[in-house]
Design an enzyme around this catalytic site. Structure first.
Site, PDB file in Angstrom:
ATOM      1  N   HIS A 148       9.246  -1.181  -1.115  1.00  0.00           N
ATOM      2  CA  HIS A 148       9.839  -0.272  -0.122  1.00  0.00           C
ATOM      3  C   HIS A 148      11.223   0.193  -0.584  1.00  0.00           C
ATOM      4  CE1 HIS A 148       7.195  -1.754   3.500  1.00  0.00           C
ATOM      5  NE2 HIS A 148       6.487  -1.309   2.483  1.00  0.00           N
ATOM      6  N   TYR A 188      10.896   4.626   2.278  1.00  0.00           N
ATOM      7  CA  TYR A 188      11.718   3.644   2.987  1.00  0.00           C
ATOM      8  C   TYR A 188      13.200   3.739   2.631  1.00  0.00           C
ATOM      9  CZ  TYR A 188       7.793   1.179   5.100  1.00  0.00           C
ATOM     10  OH  TYR A 188       6.702   0.848   5.866  1.00  0.00           O
ATOM     11  N   ASP A 232       0.803  -1.222   0.000  1.00  0.00           N
ATOM     12  CA  ASP A 232       0.000   0.000   0.000  1.00  0.00           C
ATOM     13  C   ASP A 232       0.838   1.276   0.000  1.00  0.00           C
ATOM     14  OD1 ASP A 232       0.912  -0.680   2.635  1.00  0.00           O
ATOM     15  OD2 ASP A 232      -0.258   1.028   3.314  1.00  0.00           O
TER      16      ASP A 232
HETATM   17  C1  G6P Z   1       3.032   0.898   5.399  1.00  0.00           C
HETATM   18  C2  G6P Z   1       3.794  -0.154   4.644  1.00  0.00           C
HETATM   19  C3  G6P Z   1       3.546  -1.491   5.257  1.00  0.00           C
HETATM   20  C4  G6P Z   1       3.888  -1.446   6.719  1.00  0.00           C
HETATM   21  C5  G6P Z   1       3.115  -0.371   7.417  1.00  0.00           C
HETATM   22  C6  G6P Z   1       3.572  -0.241   8.853  1.00  0.00           C
HETATM   23  O1  G6P Z   1       1.674   0.716   5.227  1.00  0.00           O
HETATM   24  O2  G6P Z   1       3.487  -0.239   3.290  1.00  0.00           O
HETATM   25  O3  G6P Z   1       4.319  -2.420   4.574  1.00  0.00           O
HETATM   26  O4  G6P Z   1       3.613  -2.674   7.327  1.00  0.00           O
HETATM   27  O5  G6P Z   1       3.340   0.840   6.774  1.00  0.00           O
HETATM   28  O6  G6P Z   1       2.782   0.668   9.484  1.00  0.00           O
HETATM   29  P1  G6P Z   1       2.736   0.780  11.063  1.00  0.00           P
HETATM   30  O7  G6P Z   1       1.761   1.857  11.288  1.00  0.00           O
HETATM   31  O8  G6P Z   1       2.309  -0.578  11.578  1.00  0.00           O
HETATM   32  O9  G6P Z   1       4.126   1.134  11.493  1.00  0.00           O
HETATM   33 MN    MN Z   2       4.439  -2.139   2.463  1.00  0.00          MN
END
Ligand code: G6P
Ligand code: MN
Length: 443
Positions: A199, A266, A170
């Site tokens: 990422h 990232y 996403d």
């Molecule tokens: C984004 C990335 C995901 C990840 C998430 C973590 O959506 O695309 O791969 O897992 O961020 O988010 P958080 O809020 O759990 O740190």
């Molecule tokens: Mn991701």
């Protein structure tokens, strides 16, 4: 339109209620007949499922809803598996983040040694889901956004090459949501050129549907503000959190290293690891933040809905980050040929990168699956970074298959976030210890 049967694997996730809400709100473009939740943790899933049962009954009573920990029940008669599992849960995420930080190395969910550790846990868990689907609903598609997506995608390429799995993330959409806020143009109007790994990618072009070049305005904004808004207010819910706002702002510095492109957020972990480490709290990482806030709030709200027996006044919103899964499923079900960024075998799409790399590139999605668009030759800077990262990820998968300590040590050593083979070894030894219940035994 034929209605669909969907199972969400990772039913107990903090994101599941938002995904259910998103599916329900999109009945006009992706109608459902059945919705199931599947998880290995019955208690955790129960909290979410009790609330979702109320939500579905109230807002989409034509949809059959159930939750189960039984694979046969979950995977029988489904058209789509939406997989977002977290092997080891948030407590293991916490270890992935804290162990590298102990040695002054980036501690992150999907990047560096933490991402590698998570990869070793996710590989068997995702392969298991593919096998369940192939046993009980062989004509279904599995839409996988379980992390670390790059390593998982490589593992599925090697271990289940013919499976009907599509790997997707996403993040590009979350970033495009920011581009949309910056420009005041809806994201549905963007046509993009982008390449890289999950990422780990770059936008080279963004046009609107009329063909106007939107890159100059986006670059100008990024030079000053990164992907954050010019003021502190933003329409992007992700940016309400300080840590995400900081990540979006940091793209200003990533962009400076290559002003021709707009980067994935990232890349900060690979290009500015020293900055990241000095701005991390080794005693309170993102996993702690998520457990203290999102998990606590979502679960409290789920319990409240279940007790009240109504979700009329709920604060749970359709997860915007989940919209892409609906669009992907719709494209596969109804042959829309939607253009989407997917994680697929390179096969020459990026001419000067390993054809067996799993790359994130634009694809056209239809009933037949996906057709990648050709990218051509990429610059030396990106090629060098991608090859180093791909090699690190491939070594993780090889290490998993061969149960090889040496290959896992090489994978961590090769990762750009890690300064030396000796630091890599210290981190690896701690990770082996922490992951005893999840990893194969390595020799
Ligand atoms: C984004 C990335 C995901 C990840 C998430 C973590 O959506 O695309 O791969 O897992 O961020 O988010 P958080 O809020 O759990 O740190
Ligand atoms: Mn991701």
């Amino acid at each position: 339109m034929k209605a669909n049967s969907v199972v969400i694997a990772g039913g107990g996730s903090t994101y599941t209620a938002g995904i259910v809400m998103m599916l329900i709100e999109n009945q006009d473009i992706f109608p459902l007949r059945s919705l199931k939740l599947y998880d290995i943790d019955a208690n955790r899933q129960g909290i979410v499922a009790d609330a979702c049962a109320v939500i579905v009954k109230e807002r989409a009573p034509h949809v059959t809803f159930s939750a189960t920990t039984d694979p046969a029940e979950a995977f029988t008669d489904v058209d789509f598996v939406m997989a977002h599992i977290r092997a080891g849960g948030l407590p293991m995420r916490e270890k992935d983040e804290k162990i590298p930080l102990k040695y002054g190395v980036v501690g992150q969910e999907t990047c560096g040694p933490g991402g590698i550790a998570y990869g070793m846990r996710s590989i068997p868990a995702v392969i298991r889901l593919i096998d369940y689907m192939e046993t009980y609903s062989p004509h279904a598609w599995i839409l996988n956004y379980s992390n670390p997506a790059s390593i998982v995608a490589e593992a599925t390429r090697v271990l289940r090459p013919d499976s009907r799995i599509i790997n997707i993330c996403d993040m590009p959409i979350a970033i495009k949501k920011s581009f949309s806020d910056i420009l005041g143009i809806p994201e549905s109007d963007f046509v993009e050129r982008y390449y890289g790994l999950n990422h780990f990618g770059w936008w080279t072009e963004i046009h609107d549907k009329a063909g106007n070049d939107l890159m100059p305005a986006l670059k100008e904004h990024t030079r000053q503000w990164g992907y954050g808004p010019a003021a502190t207010e933003s329409g992007n819910p992700l940016l309400e959190e300080a840590s995400w706002m900081d990540t979006f702002r940091k793209t200003k510095d990533i962009h400076a290293v290559d002003p021709d492109t707009l980067p994935s957020t990232y890349l900060k972990y690979y290009l500015f690891p020293d900055y990241v480490v000095s701005h991390s709290n080794p005693d309170f990482t993102r996993a702690n933040e998520v457990m203290a806030h999102r998990e606590k709030n979502i679960f409290a709200e789920c319990r409240r809905i279940a007790e009240a027996g109504t979700a009329r006044d709920t604060t749970i919103e359709a997860g915007e980050h989940a919209e892409f899964v609906v669009h992907l499923a719709r494209a596969l079900a109804y042959n829309t040929y939607e253009r989407m960024l997917l994680i697929v075998p390179n096969n020459g799409a990026i001419a000067n990168v390993d054809p067996t790399a799993m790359v994130e590139i634009p694809c056209l999605v239809s009933k037949r699956g996906y057709e990648p668009l050709s990218i051509g030759t990429i610059p030396t800077f990106q090629k060098g970074l991608i090859e180093q990262q791909v090699s690190s990820e491939k070594l993780v998968v090889e290490a998993y298959i061969e149960k090889s300590y040496t290959k896992l040590w090489q994978a961590i050593t090769l990762n750009k976030t890690v300064p030396s083979a000796s630091v890599a070894k210290q981190i690896l030894d701690d990770l082996v210890e922490a992951n005893r219940d999840y990893w194969p035994e390595l020799d």
